[in-house]
Structure formats: C-alpha cells, structure tokens
Scaffold this motif. Structure first.
Motif, PDB file in Angstrom:
ATOM      1  N   LYS A  47       0.832  -1.206   0.000  1.00  0.00           N
ATOM      2  CA  LYS A  47       0.000   0.000   0.000  1.00  0.00           C
ATOM      3  C   LYS A  47       0.869   1.258   0.000  1.00  0.00           C
ATOM      4  O   LYS A  47       0.409   2.346  -0.365  1.00  0.00           O
ATOM      5  N   ILE A  48       2.122   1.096   0.426  1.00  0.00           N
ATOM      6  CA  ILE A  48       3.069   2.214   0.427  1.00  0.00           C
ATOM      7  C   ILE A  48       3.842   2.261  -0.881  1.00  0.00           C
ATOM      8  O   ILE A  48       3.990   3.320  -1.497  1.00  0.00           O
ATOM      9  N   ALA A 108       0.837   5.854   7.711  1.00  0.00           N
ATOM     10  CA  ALA A 108       1.495   7.156   7.875  1.00  0.00           C
ATOM     11  C   ALA A 108       2.343   7.185   9.142  1.00  0.00           C
ATOM     12  O   ALA A 108       3.328   7.946   9.220  1.00  0.00           O
ATOM     13  N   GLU A 109       1.981   6.376  10.126  1.00  0.00           N
ATOM     14  CA  GLU A 109       2.737   6.312  11.376  1.00  0.00           C
ATOM     15  C   GLU A 109       3.867   5.288  11.323  1.00  0.00           C
ATOM     16  O   GLU A 109       4.604   5.107  12.295  1.00  0.00           O
ATOM     17  N   GLY A 110       3.967   4.584  10.198  1.00  0.00           N
ATOM     18  CA  GLY A 110       4.985   3.553  10.088  1.00  0.00           C
ATOM     19  C   GLY A 110       4.505   2.176  10.494  1.00  0.00           C
ATOM     20  O   GLY A 110       5.286   1.225  10.535  1.00  0.00           O
ATOM     21  N   ARG A 111       3.222   2.024  10.780  1.00  0.00           N
ATOM     22  CA  ARG A 111       2.681   0.734  11.210  1.00  0.00           C
ATOM     23  C   ARG A 111       2.302  -0.116   9.992  1.00  0.00           C
ATOM     24  O   ARG A 111       1.653   0.362   9.068  1.00  0.00           O
ATOM     25  N   LEU A 112       2.693  -1.381  10.021  1.00  0.00           N
ATOM     26  CA  LEU A 112       2.276  -2.319   8.985  1.00  0.00           C
ATOM     27  C   LEU A 112       1.256  -3.325   9.526  1.00  0.00           C
ATOM     28  O   LEU A 112       0.812  -4.215   8.798  1.00  0.00           O
ATOM     29  N   TYR A 113       0.915  -3.166  10.789  1.00  0.00           N
ATOM     30  CA  TYR A 113      -0.061  -4.040  11.439  1.00  0.00           C
ATOM     31  C   TYR A 113      -1.011  -3.182  12.266  1.00  0.00           C
ATOM     32  O   TYR A 113      -0.642  -2.093  12.702  1.00  0.00           O
ATOM     33  N   MET A 156      -6.863  -4.680   7.430  1.00  0.00           N
ATOM     34  CA  MET A 156      -7.183  -3.890   8.625  1.00  0.00           C
ATOM     35  C   MET A 156      -6.177  -2.769   8.869  1.00  0.00           C
ATOM     36  O   MET A 156      -6.349  -1.979   9.795  1.00  0.00           O
ATOM     37  N   VAL A 157      -5.135  -2.685   8.049  1.00  0.00           N
ATOM     38  CA  VAL A 157      -4.143  -1.617   8.173  1.00  0.00           C
ATOM     39  C   VAL A 157      -4.634  -0.414   7.373  1.00  0.00           C
ATOM     40  O   VAL A 157      -4.813  -0.487   6.156  1.00  0.00           O
ATOM     41  N   THR A 158      -4.854   0.697   8.065  1.00  0.00           N
ATOM     42  CA  THR A 158      -5.416   1.885   7.435  1.00  0.00           C
ATOM     43  C   THR A 158      -4.310   2.829   6.949  1.00  0.00           C
ATOM     44  O   THR A 158      -3.132   2.652   7.272  1.00  0.00           O
TER      45      THR A 158
END
Length: 477
Positions: free
Chosen positions: A194-195, A403-408, A396-398
C-alpha cells in the motif's frame, strides 16, 4: 514401591510434575509426556481433569527460538501460546491443553544440572521418536475427536517440516513456526504494498536464514504471487536465501529438499552483504536470530537502490533482532518500511517525523486461526487459510496506520483482529466445503461470537449470600 494411583501411578504423577529451577519452584499447568511413556499416552490423557479439549499446543523443546534446546523447560512455550489463544482470540481456557514431549535433550548444561526435571539423556531420534508422535496424535483424536486442533511449536527443522507434511492432511494441525510466521510476515508485505504502490511480482526478496520461518514465508509469498498470475517457478526465482554457509545456489552440497527449491544458478556468495549488493533486492527479511545481521552497509545499500526498501527484522527476542527500528529509519532517512518480531519504541527523526514500528508477531495470526477453526470444525488446515489470514490482517491496516509507520493494526485491537480473522476463516471454510459443523450459520459474526470466551462474571453482592456464622465472627489475636 507401591503407587497409590495403581499401576499407572508414575504416569499420573507426570501430569502434576513441577518445573524446578535453581531459584524457584514453579508449577506449569501442562501435561509432560516422556519417551518412556510410549504405550500409555491414552491413559495419561485420561488423567487430565478437563474432558472437552478443543486445542493443544505441543513442543519437544528442541528449538526454542533464540534460546535453543531447553528440553522439558520448553513447557513455558505451549502454556504461553495457549494463554494467548484465550487473551487474544477468546478460545475458552478450559478447552486448551499444553503438552511437552520429553525425549531427552542435547543440552549438556541441562543434563549436568541436578535440578533439571527432564530426562537426562541425549534426544531419542528415528523410529522410536516417530512412534511416539504417531501414538500421541492417535491418542488425542481418539479422546477429543478429529476436530481437536493440534499446534506444533518449536520443533527442530529436521522434524518440523517432516511432521507437518506427514500429518497435515490426516489431522487438524499446523506448525506455527512455519505457517504462522509466514502468515504474519506476508501480511506485513501486503500492507507494505500500500506504500510502494506496486504488486508482489515487482519485488525480489532476500532472506537471512533458510529454516522453518524463511521457507514458510517464501512458500506463502509464492502462493500470493500465484493469485497475481505468476507461475510457481517464476515466483521462486524472486526468493533468495542465505544460511550459515552463504547463498543457497545449485550445486552446493548438503542441501535438503526444502532448500533445493530456492537454489539458483548463481556463483556462490559467502556473506549477506555480498548477496544484497549483487541481487539488489527490494526486501530483506531476517529470521535467523543473528543479532545485527543487517549491518549499516546493508541498510544503506538497500536505501541506495530502493526508494522505499522493505526491511523486516523478525527474529526474537529483541537481543537477536537483525537491526533496530532506529537504525532502519535513520540510515534510510525515513524511507525504510520496517517491521520487527520484537517490540521497539517509537523513533523520532531530526526532521520531526515520528514512526511507530510494526511488530510482526505471530499473535496476530494463531489465536484468530484457532478460534475460526474450532468454531466451524475445520479438520485440515491448508495454507490457503493462512493466506486468507494474511490478507485479512493487511486489510485492517489503514492509511493512518501506514502514515505512522505501522504495517499491522495496533496490538490493543488484537481481540478485534482475531475476531475478524475467525469470521473470515469460517466464511472460507463453508465456501470451500472444509467445515464439518452444519447447518451453515447465516450470521457468521454472531456464530463466531457465540464461541468467544468472556472473563466477565454475573453480578455478585454480599447481600445475596448468607455467610456461615463462624465466618462472621471476628476474634482478637
């Protein structure tokens, strides 16, 4: 000696064996079965106080990730995993059974320890070992039914793949180190797309490690690429693996069957740095528990030929991580897409950007898988279920998470994540005719919810209970 429990007294006592350490006496609520208990496993299961068992996690303690051969001290693994079944997935705790198969240990330190509770001889292997596993699987299903879920955990590479391939189409079973790790890693990769805004087939993967985790991830990535129309052969060409002897290439000696599939026609390279510089991958995945394997040069090289390099340091515990979140973000100037197996604190760069590293922990996978499988009575757990799980987690990853660096999804949403995974699995099971409980529920969310354990109690007040008079009397002492 006359045993008060009859002829099976020694077997019965195994159930209540305490785990003894040099500092404390700790009781683990699990069933210890030794190689010397062959022929009596059914009797030992009968001594367990709960009759309605839906899930078992079993280990032989040979390959506790990052710690090695712990022998009978490996009981903490099935106990902990099943605690997460309940805490994260809502599987009823009374329906969970932790099992340690004690076949000895090759850890000389443990064998020399007078307080070690396990068998003090080298590990039994070969036919005698296999017969123990066979008897265990048969005894479990004879007592608890073919729908009883059996999760294999922390078995050595030499046994893990062999056992999984032997039983996967005969019992309701999976190996979390192979399939669970694969699912959570692929979920992170799908979220990373998605990135990067491209497809899996646009990526080339280099694995630090070629054991259960690496091979499991590679196979699931191949399945995912197959859904994009990529052939298995072409997908395998995008997977490169580095083990303790260097790059896995054709013609290299002593390659097992699992590694051979990923051996390329290529000159042999000894180090990960050489492989990264030569192959120029878009993603590197560390699963060999070698601390610092992703060196400053490797991370900078990844950033030099990728706008957004994918860097997954998935080894546990934190001390074994291939690199830290801070190293990844700083050395890539914030362009790295990072995930780890262990938790890392947020990282703030000099320009003020703050990143919250995603933790690719199997706890995102196995509790939800277990809940879904138990709910609808799946009898054989295919890799399709783990790919379905990976896709569900990635969905479920928005954009806010990314944008915060989260992949989960945040870990504080793990119950919701597990519930959604279970619903997806139930839907898949009925759609593909692998469920065994009928009729098919019309409202699958309500159906799964009916299987979720709740720790809440009915209201209770002192006014509703009549206390014995002696309990009400207060005496001076």
């Amino acid at each position: 000696m006359a045993w008060p429990l009859g002829d099976h007294g020694p077997l019965m006592l195994t159930v209540i064996t305490c785990w003894v350490t040099t500092d404390t006496y700790t009781v683990y609520r699990g069933l210890f079965i030794t190689i010397h208990d062959k022929g009596h496993i059914a009797t030992m299961l009968n001594s367990w106080p709960e009759e309605d068992i839906k899930a078992i996690v079993v280990t032989d303690g040979e390959r506790i990730l990052g710690l090695g051969d712990l022998g009978s001290y490996g009981m903490g693994i099935p106990v902990g995993k099943l605690a997460l079944y309940t805490a994260c997935g809502g599987v009823r705790p009374q329906q969970c059974l932790p099992v340690l198969l004690d076949v000895g240990t090759d850890n000389q330190v443990l064998r020399d320890d007078p307080l070690y509770i396990g068998l003090k001889h080298k590990r039994v292997r070969g036919k005698e070992y296999d017969d123990l596993i066979d008897e265990f699987m048969q005894a479990v299903t004879d007592k608890y039914g073919m729908n009883c879920l059996i999760q294999f955990e922390d078995f050595a590479n030499s046994n893990a793949f062999r056992i999984l391939n032997k039983y996967r189409n005969r019992y309701c079973t999976f190996n979390d180190d192979i399939q669970g790790t694969a699912s959570v890693a692929v979920a992170g990769i799908l979220a990373a797309l998605k990135i990067t805004k491209n497809s899996l087939s646009d990526h080339t993967f280099v694995f630090q490690g070629a054991g259960e985790a690496a091979l499991g991830i590679a196979h699931l990535l191949i399945m995912a690429m197959g859904k994009e129309g990529v052939s298995r052969e072409d997908a395998a060409k995008r997977m490169w693996m580095v083990d303790s002897k260097g790059l896995i290439v054709k013609g290299r000696s002593h390659l097992n069957h699992e590694k051979e599939e990923f051996a390329h026609e290529h000159p042999h390279l000894k180090t990960l740095e050489e492989v990264v510089q030569t192959v120029k991958p878009t993603a590197i995945i560390g699963v060999a528990a070698i601390a610092g394997a992703f060196t400053e040069k490797i991370i900078k090289d990844m950033a030099s030929f990728n706008d957004q390099p994918i860097i997954f340091a998935l080894s546990n515990p934190t001390s074994k991580a291939e690199c830290t979140a801070e190293q990844c973000y700083k050395l890539t100037e914030g362009r790295g897409i990072f995930a780890s197996g262990s938790p890392f604190s947020k990282v703030t760069l000099a320009d003020g950007r703050t990143f919250y590293p995603g933790q690719g922990n199997n706890a995102y996978v196995f509790p939800g898988v277990a809940l879904g499988v138990i709910a609808c009575g799946v009898r054989h757990i295919s890799d399709d279920i783990f790919l379905t799980t990976a896709e569900a987690i990635a969905d479920m990853v928005t954009e806010e998470h990314l944008a915060e660096g989260r992949l989960y999804p945040p870990l504080n949403t793990i119950r919701e994540v597990s519930f959604k995974i279970a619903v997806k699995i139930v839907d898949y099971a009925y759609k593909h005719n692998v469920a065994s409980l009928y009729p098919e529920p019309k409202d699958k969310e309500a159906f799964v919810l009916s299987h979720v354990y709740s720790p809440d109690y009915d209201s209770f007040t002192l006014d509703t209970y009549t206390w014995p008079q002696e309990a009400m009397e207060v005496q001076d002492v």
